[in-house]
Design an enzyme around this catalytic site. Structure first.
Site, PDB file in Angstrom:
ATOM      1  N   CYS A 127       2.990  -0.777  -5.816  1.00  0.00           N
ATOM      2  CA  CYS A 127       2.595  -2.279  -4.995  1.00  0.00           C
ATOM      3  C   CYS A 127       1.072  -1.817  -4.494  1.00  0.00           C
ATOM      4  CB  CYS A 127       3.527  -2.465  -4.118  1.00  0.00           C
ATOM      5  SG  CYS A 127       3.640  -1.265  -2.650  1.00  0.00           S
ATOM      6  N   HIS A 173       7.984   7.684  -1.089  1.00  0.00           N
ATOM      7  CA  HIS A 173       9.278   8.213  -1.414  1.00  0.00           C
ATOM      8  C   HIS A 173       9.367   8.583  -2.786  1.00  0.00           C
ATOM      9  CE1 HIS A 173      11.040   6.069   2.575  1.00  0.00           C
ATOM     10  NE2 HIS A 173      10.688   7.626   2.680  1.00  0.00           N
ATOM     11  N   CYS A 232      -0.379  -0.075   4.942  1.00  0.00           N
ATOM     12  CA  CYS A 232      -0.462  -1.083   4.289  1.00  0.00           C
ATOM     13  C   CYS A 232      -0.860  -2.308   5.323  1.00  0.00           C
ATOM     14  CB  CYS A 232       1.095  -1.422   3.918  1.00  0.00           C
ATOM     15  SG  CYS A 232       1.190  -2.808   2.826  1.00  0.00           S
ATOM     16  N   HIS A 290      14.538   4.107   8.188  1.00  0.00           N
ATOM     17  CA  HIS A 290      13.279   4.015   7.339  1.00  0.00           C
ATOM     18  C   HIS A 290      11.966   3.944   8.175  1.00  0.00           C
ATOM     19  CE1 HIS A 290      10.189   2.388   4.313  1.00  0.00           C
ATOM     20  NE2 HIS A 290      11.050   2.667   3.563  1.00  0.00           N
ATOM     21  N   GLU A 326       9.120   2.659   7.851  1.00  0.00           N
ATOM     22  CA  GLU A 326       8.421   1.459   8.318  1.00  0.00           C
ATOM     23  C   GLU A 326       9.103   0.959   9.504  1.00  0.00           C
ATOM     24  OE1 GLU A 326       7.813  -3.167   6.639  1.00  0.00           O
ATOM     25  OE2 GLU A 326       8.107  -1.460   5.100  1.00  0.00           O
ATOM     26  N   THR A 340       8.819  -5.012   5.146  1.00  0.00           N
ATOM     27  CA  THR A 340       8.373  -5.620   4.017  1.00  0.00           C
ATOM     28  C   THR A 340       9.068  -5.447   2.684  1.00  0.00           C
ATOM     29  OG1 THR A 340       6.941  -3.787   3.859  1.00  0.00           O
ATOM     30  CG2 THR A 340       6.220  -5.502   5.377  1.00  0.00           C
ATOM     31  N   SER A 344       7.024   2.724  -5.380  1.00  0.00           N
ATOM     32  CA  SER A 344       6.355   4.007  -4.995  1.00  0.00           C
ATOM     33  C   SER A 344       6.556   5.034  -6.366  1.00  0.00           C
ATOM     34  CB  SER A 344       6.933   4.926  -4.233  1.00  0.00           C
ATOM     35  OG  SER A 344       8.644   4.773  -4.271  1.00  0.00           O
TER      36      SER A 344
END
Length: 575
Positions: free
Chosen positions: A12, A41, A95, A123, A125, A161, A261
């Site tokens: 991404c 990851h 990001c 996680h 994030e 996200t 990823s």
């Protein structure tokens, strides 16, 4: 077995940006480089980064120093302060979309809102997002969790996200029903939504699905779960080595997608492996596809494109084109491209693993045909005359030493540019100049009274066509080039600026050809050849606007543009 690749498979925007930042820093060789936690990851990518001298740092100590990359997932304000208090230089690869969510939480937290975050509490994030809530945030994972939210709070609602879109919609509906005053933000990345939507659509068109990505990658796991929910057989793998023939014994078509990823080279390896598995259905269309793929791997389309471009360039300023010159160019381009593939095989391992494998399997044949091509070119140039021979020989030598070290590494800074190809942006320019020289300048050597303005116009036409084509291929191959430390045009300038340069160069040289035709510097062939510049504009814009996904399609458009020039020249010459 037929393989259909999802348009959205692979890195991404945030991961691609983080990888490019990290690899660019690694290639600088400016002291120790770390990432704060695993960059992404994906075990294979982390192994690759480790081989480039990039280590993972989990904890920050006061005496630590060097450079440290903040990964795409982001970090907490407390962690950022700890890094700033050390001797580390921070390289922020968070990001931008994650940073936006961090900003929302920070803004509303100061207004007294309690952040509700939909996501995986463990996680990275989400851990980072929680840090911006100053301990007030609440993480939920389903609509059922909404019932546990306290009544007296004012809520601002966001999502990790990369979470599932449908589940987030259910959560938002449940929160709105219970807390009408809640402020809700749609923070799931557009790419995440598109990937999930495409998996459902693709699964309906194939017999089974393969999802490529790390087993610890949350977004990859969600793609796998969505694929399974469609009722089609779905398989989650990390590498092509995990594929089993028994999975596809009755499959005629398999769909492939990959997590955010997962790098391109891993996806390509899976596709190459899948094409050898399952039911063997040899339709005429599949045979044509295999034939085309074989030709692409041998660089024959490049050579034929060079033939066409030389033919068009000669007719452009001379009105006729002795075939000996296009043939000479074709032999040169084929030989140079094949030999430089072998001299620079590291980049091919990542840019196109299938081609790298093909070259390893057919090494003797390819080197033999390449040397034969160059040998034939030398004989032809000798036949044409001593000046042509000397120029052809010089171009051949320069082409061969392009990928060969000529400056010792021990010379420090200069050693970074041991090869000509190590010079930033040199590949695109060198290839364009070589094509222009052998196509337009070599034929006029020894001619009595050549019309140099016309020769120059032809040279610029050929060189610009090659320059734009080569520049696009460099953009498509940016991942592999970064890994091996090659500073191509998009790496030196940045992808966006490189694309703008290619578009502006294409427009400039198109206008120059129009002016040359209007002033009678070149023949009227200049007018139809303007369509080639329009086609270049189209495929560059198609990449920029994401109209065409997949490097192979864009490469085919670029190669076809060279053939188009030759066809226009042939038609003009006949008519």
């Amino acid at each position: 077995m037929k393989v259909r690749l999802a348009k959205t498979a692979g890195f991404c925007m945030g991961v691609r940006r983080a990888m490019e930042i990290t690899l660019s820093e690694a290639n600088k060789g400016d002291g120790k480089l770390f990432t704060y936690g695993p960059l992404i990851h994906n075990r294979q990518v982390l192994d690759l980064l480790r081989s480039k001298g990039v280590d993972v740092k989990e904890d920050i100590e006061a005496h630590d120093k060097g450079r440290i990359v903040v990964r795409a997932h982001g970090i907490t304000p407390t962690e950022r302060k700890a890094i700033q208090s050390s001797d580390f230089k921070i390289i922020d690869a968070t990001c931008p979309r994650v940073a936006k969510v961090q900003g929302i939480i920070k803004q509303y937290n100061t207004k007294g809102y309690t952040p509700v975050i939909f996501g995986d509490a463990h996680h990275p994030e989400v851990i980072g997002l929680m840090g911006y809530s100053q301990g007030q945030g609440i993480v939920i994972s389903s609509a059922e969790d909404v019932t546990t939210l306290p009544e007296e709070k004012r809520f601002v609602v966001v999502s990790q996200t990369t979470q599932d879109v449908d589940t987030y919609r259910e959560i938002c509906s449940a929160i709105k029903a219970r807390f009408p005053e809640a402020v809700i933000f749609d923070t799931i990345c557009d790419e995440t939504y598109t990937r999930q939507k495409e998996v459902r659509s693709l699964a309906a068109q194939v017999d089974s699905m393969v999802i490529v990505g790390g087993y610890k990658s949350g977004n990859t796991m969600r793609l796998y779960q969505i694929a399974r929910s469609t009722g089609k057989p779905a398989f989650h793998i990390e590498t092509e080595g995990e594929l089993k023939d028994s999975w596809f014994s009755s499959a005629g078509t398999v769909g492939v997608t990959a997590g955010a990823s997962t790098p391109n080279w891993m996806i390509k390896k899976v596709i190459e492996r899948l094409r050898t598995m399952g039911k063997r259905k040899q339709s005429f269309a599949s045979l044509l596809t295999k034939g085309y793929q074989f030709l692409v791997k041998t660089n024959i389309p490049d050579a034929v494109g060079a033939f066409s471009l030389t033919y068009a360039g000669l007719i452009l300023y001379r009105g006729s084109a002795p075939l000996i010159y296009p043939i000479l160019t074709m032999l040169y381009v084929y030989g140079m491209h094949v030999l430089n593939r072998f001299l620079d095989k590291e980049a091919s391992r990542y840019n196109d693993p299938g081609v790298a494998l093909f070259y390893a399997q057919h090494k003797v044949f390819l080197i033999g045909t390449a040397l034969s091509g160059l040998g034939g070119g030398i004989i032809i140039s000798l036949y044409l005359g001593l000046p042509q021979f000397l120029l052809f020989l010089a171009l051949t030598i320069l082409g061969l030493v392009y990928s060969v070290p000529i400056i010792p590494w021990r010379l420090g800074y200069l050693g970074r540019y041991a090869k000509i190809k190590d010079l930033p942006g040199s590949k695109t320019m060198a290839e364009a100049l070589a094509w222009g020289t052998i196509s337009s300048l070599l034929p006029v050597i020894g001619w009595p009274n050549p019309v140099w303005p016309g020769v120059l116009a032809s040279f610029l036409f050929v060189s610009s066509m090659c320059y734009v084509r080569c520049g696009l291929l460099d953009i498509l191959n940016i991942q592999g080039d970064l890994i091996v430390g090659r500073e191509t045009l998009p790496i030196a300038l940045g992808e966006e600026r490189a694309l703008k340069l290619l578009l502006s160069s294409n427009a400039f040289f198109g206008l120059l050809l129009l002016l040359s035709a209007a002033l009678k510097i070149v023949s009227n062939l200049g007018y139809p050849l303007l369509i080639c510049f329009l086609n270049s504009f189209f495929y560059l814009t198609a990449y920029q606007k994401d109209w065409v996904r997949g490097g192979s399609h864009l490469q085919a458009l670029a190669e076809a543009n060279l053939l188009l020039a030759g066809l226009f020249a042939l038609a003009w010459n006949i008519l």
